[in-house]
Design a protein around this motif. Structure first.
Motif, PDB file in Angstrom:
ATOM      1  N   ALA A  66       0.839  -1.204   0.000  1.00 18.95           N
ATOM      2  CA  ALA A  66       0.000   0.000   0.000  1.00 18.95           C
ATOM      3  C   ALA A  66       0.871   1.249   0.000  1.00 18.95           C
ATOM      4  N   ARG A  67       0.296   2.311  -0.514  1.00 16.99           N
ATOM      5  CA  ARG A  67       0.940   3.623  -0.449  1.00 16.99           C
ATOM      6  C   ARG A  67      -0.011   4.570   0.263  1.00 16.99           C
ATOM      7  N   ASP A  68       0.372   4.970   1.456  1.00 21.80           N
ATOM      8  CA  ASP A  68      -0.445   5.875   2.249  1.00 21.80           C
ATOM      9  C   ASP A  68       0.112   7.295   2.152  1.00 21.80           C
ATOM     10  N   GLY A  69      -0.770   8.235   2.330  1.00 24.18           N
ATOM     11  CA  GLY A  69      -0.351   9.626   2.387  1.00 24.18           C
ATOM     12  C   GLY A  69      -1.216  10.384   3.380  1.00 24.18           C
ATOM     13  N   ILE A  70      -0.577  11.260   4.125  1.00 23.68           N
ATOM     14  CA  ILE A  70      -1.312  12.187   4.982  1.00 23.68           C
ATOM     15  C   ILE A  70      -1.303  13.509   4.217  1.00 23.68           C
ATOM     16  N   HIS A  71      -2.423  13.811   3.593  1.00 23.51           N
ATOM     17  CA  HIS A  71      -2.566  14.992   2.753  1.00 23.51           C
ATOM     18  C   HIS A  71      -3.103  16.145   3.594  1.00 23.51           C
ATOM     19  N   THR A  72      -2.605  17.335   3.324  1.00 22.37           N
ATOM     20  CA  THR A  72      -3.178  18.532   3.916  1.00 22.37           C
ATOM     21  C   THR A  72      -4.075  19.173   2.870  1.00 22.37           C
ATOM     22  N   ALA A  73      -5.348  19.218   3.168  1.00 22.60           N
ATOM     23  CA  ALA A  73      -6.281  19.994   2.340  1.00 22.60           C
ATOM     24  C   ALA A  73      -6.432  21.321   3.065  1.00 22.60           C
ATOM     25  N   ARG A  74      -6.110  22.399   2.384  1.00 19.92           N
ATOM     26  CA  ARG A  74      -6.207  23.727   3.005  1.00 19.92           C
ATOM     27  C   ARG A  74      -7.427  24.429   2.426  1.00 19.92           C
ATOM     28  N   LEU A  75      -8.260  24.935   3.320  1.00 20.69           N
ATOM     29  CA  LEU A  75      -9.496  25.597   2.929  1.00 20.69           C
ATOM     30  C   LEU A  75      -9.384  27.090   3.207  1.00 20.69           C
ATOM     31  N   TYR A  76      -9.561  27.884   2.175  1.00 22.58           N
ATOM     32  CA  TYR A  76      -9.610  29.342   2.317  1.00 22.58           C
ATOM     33  C   TYR A  76     -11.080  29.721   2.221  1.00 22.58           C
ATOM     34  N   CYS A  77     -11.631  30.216   3.315  1.00 22.24           N
ATOM     35  CA  CYS A  77     -13.065  30.450   3.421  1.00 22.24           C
ATOM     36  C   CYS A  77     -13.301  31.939   3.645  1.00 22.24           C
ATOM     37  N   GLY A  78     -14.015  32.576   2.723  1.00 18.63           N
ATOM     38  CA  GLY A  78     -14.218  34.006   2.847  1.00 18.63           C
ATOM     39  C   GLY A  78     -15.656  34.427   2.668  1.00 18.63           C
ATOM     40  N   PHE A  79     -15.979  35.549   3.298  1.00 17.21           N
ATOM     41  CA  PHE A  79     -17.311  36.124   3.140  1.00 17.21           C
ATOM     42  C   PHE A  79     -17.220  37.632   3.283  1.00 17.21           C
ATOM     43  N   GLN A  80     -18.283  38.280   2.910  1.00 18.76           N
ATOM     44  CA  GLN A  80     -18.378  39.730   3.042  1.00 18.76           C
ATOM     45  C   GLN A  80     -19.464  40.040   4.058  1.00 18.76           C
ATOM     46  N   PRO A  82     -20.737  43.567   5.953  1.00 26.61           N
ATOM     47  CA  PRO A  82     -20.601  44.992   6.251  1.00 26.61           C
ATOM     48  C   PRO A  82     -20.779  45.337   7.736  1.00 26.61           C
ATOM     49  N   ASP A  83     -21.510  44.515   8.468  1.00 27.19           N
ATOM     50  CA  ASP A  83     -21.788  44.778   9.881  1.00 27.19           C
ATOM     51  C   ASP A  83     -20.694  44.166  10.758  1.00 27.19           C
ATOM     52  N   LYS A  84     -19.809  45.017  11.274  1.00 31.98           N
ATOM     53  CA  LYS A  84     -18.699  44.540  12.103  1.00 31.98           C
ATOM     54  C   LYS A  84     -19.179  43.786  13.344  1.00 31.98           C
ATOM     55  N   GLU A  85     -20.360  44.151  13.834  1.00 30.51           N
ATOM     56  CA  GLU A  85     -20.897  43.503  15.038  1.00 30.51           C
ATOM     57  C   GLU A  85     -21.261  42.039  14.783  1.00 30.51           C
ATOM     58  N   LYS A  86     -21.606  41.697  13.574  1.00 32.08           N
ATOM     59  CA  LYS A  86     -21.993  40.328  13.233  1.00 32.08           C
ATOM     60  C   LYS A  86     -20.809  39.478  12.780  1.00 32.08           C
ATOM     61  N   ALA A  87     -19.734  40.114  12.379  1.00 29.86           N
ATOM     62  CA  ALA A  87     -18.635  39.415  11.711  1.00 29.86           C
ATOM     63  C   ALA A  87     -18.012  38.311  12.558  1.00 29.86           C
ATOM     64  N   GLN A  88     -17.734  38.584  13.837  1.00 30.17           N
ATOM     65  CA  GLN A  88     -17.092  37.549  14.648  1.00 30.17           C
ATOM     66  C   GLN A  88     -18.015  36.350  14.851  1.00 30.17           C
ATOM     67  N   ASP A  89     -19.294  36.607  15.105  1.00 33.07           N
ATOM     68  CA  ASP A  89     -20.239  35.493  15.211  1.00 33.07           C
ATOM     69  C   ASP A  89     -20.251  34.689  13.920  1.00 33.07           C
ATOM     70  N   ASN A  90     -20.259  35.389  12.775  1.00 36.42           N
ATOM     71  CA  ASN A  90     -20.272  34.715  11.481  1.00 36.42           C
ATOM     72  C   ASN A  90     -19.034  33.857  11.270  1.00 36.42           C
ATOM     73  N   ILE A  91     -17.884  34.390  11.629  1.00 34.58           N
ATOM     74  CA  ILE A  91     -16.642  33.662  11.365  1.00 34.58           C
ATOM     75  C   ILE A  91     -16.561  32.390  12.210  1.00 34.58           C
ATOM     76  N   VAL A  92     -17.014  32.470  13.455  1.00 36.49           N
ATOM     77  CA  VAL A  92     -17.000  31.292  14.327  1.00 36.49           C
ATOM     78  C   VAL A  92     -17.998  30.253  13.826  1.00 36.49           C
ATOM     79  N   GLU A  93     -19.202  30.682  13.498  1.00 38.16           N
ATOM     80  CA  GLU A  93     -20.216  29.733  13.036  1.00 38.16           C
ATOM     81  C   GLU A  93     -19.842  29.117  11.691  1.00 38.16           C
ATOM     82  N   PHE A  94     -19.297  29.910  10.786  1.00 35.93           N
ATOM     83  CA  PHE A  94     -18.854  29.418   9.478  1.00 35.93           C
ATOM     84  C   PHE A  94     -17.831  28.296   9.675  1.00 35.93           C
ATOM     85  N   GLU A  95     -16.850  28.538  10.532  1.00 34.57           N
ATOM     86  CA  GLU A  95     -15.817  27.539  10.816  1.00 34.57           C
ATOM     87  C   GLU A  95     -16.425  26.268  11.412  1.00 34.57           C
TER      88      GLU A  95
END
Length: 143
Positions: A66-80, A82-95
């Motif tokens: 067998a040939r095994d590999g531990i692959h790193t899949a890197r995810l770049y996740c972005g959103f827009q 405008p409301d700074k008050e919602k942004a941190q909640d959004n980033i945590v929930e998105f993750e």
């Protein structure tokens, strides 16, 4: 198991088809999540929210038969957001929703032996109103 390309395609399909993740995006950002397999430095982002999948690294292990590999899949996740008050909640929930989407199916469903989200870093609002998370996911794959 087949090529790791198959695993990347299944990860993409899993994230695109995840109802909770899509609902979150349409509710908070008024648009569906776009998921793409890309090379990070060669991709122009034209719509938000977006999730870009790259594969920057693989640690290879050769076993008898067998040939095994531990692959790193890197995810770049972005959103827009405008409301700074919602942004941190959004980033945590998105993750959290991305973690949930990748952890929900059995690894075999994604043609992998094991899938493990490992590290996540966000831009801490540096580019308001655009916010980004970078997440690494280790995928143990045998071919």
């Amino acid at each position: 198991m087949g090529s790791f390309n198959d695993v990347l395609d299944l990860i993409k399909t899993t994230l695109e088809g995840n109802t909770a993740l899509q609902t979150f995006c349409t509710t908070n950002f008024k648009a569906s999540l776009t998921v793409q397999r890309v090379f990070k430095r060669r991709t122009e982002i034209s719509a938000f929210p977006v999730l870009l999948i790259t594969r920057p690294e693989v640690k290879k292990m050769f076993l008898v038969g067998a040939r095994d590999g531990i692959h790193t899949a890197r995810l770049y996740c972005g959103f827009q957001q405008p409301d700074k008050e919602k942004a941190q909640d959004n980033i945590v929930e998105f993750e959290e929703l991305i973690d949930d989407a990748l952890s929900a199916p059995e690894p075999e469903t994604l043609s992998a032996m094991n899938i493990k989200p490992t590290i996540s870093i966000n831009d801490e609002g540096m580019y308001h109103p655009h916010y980004f998370i970078v997440m690494d996911v280790e995928v143990h794959h045998r071919r």
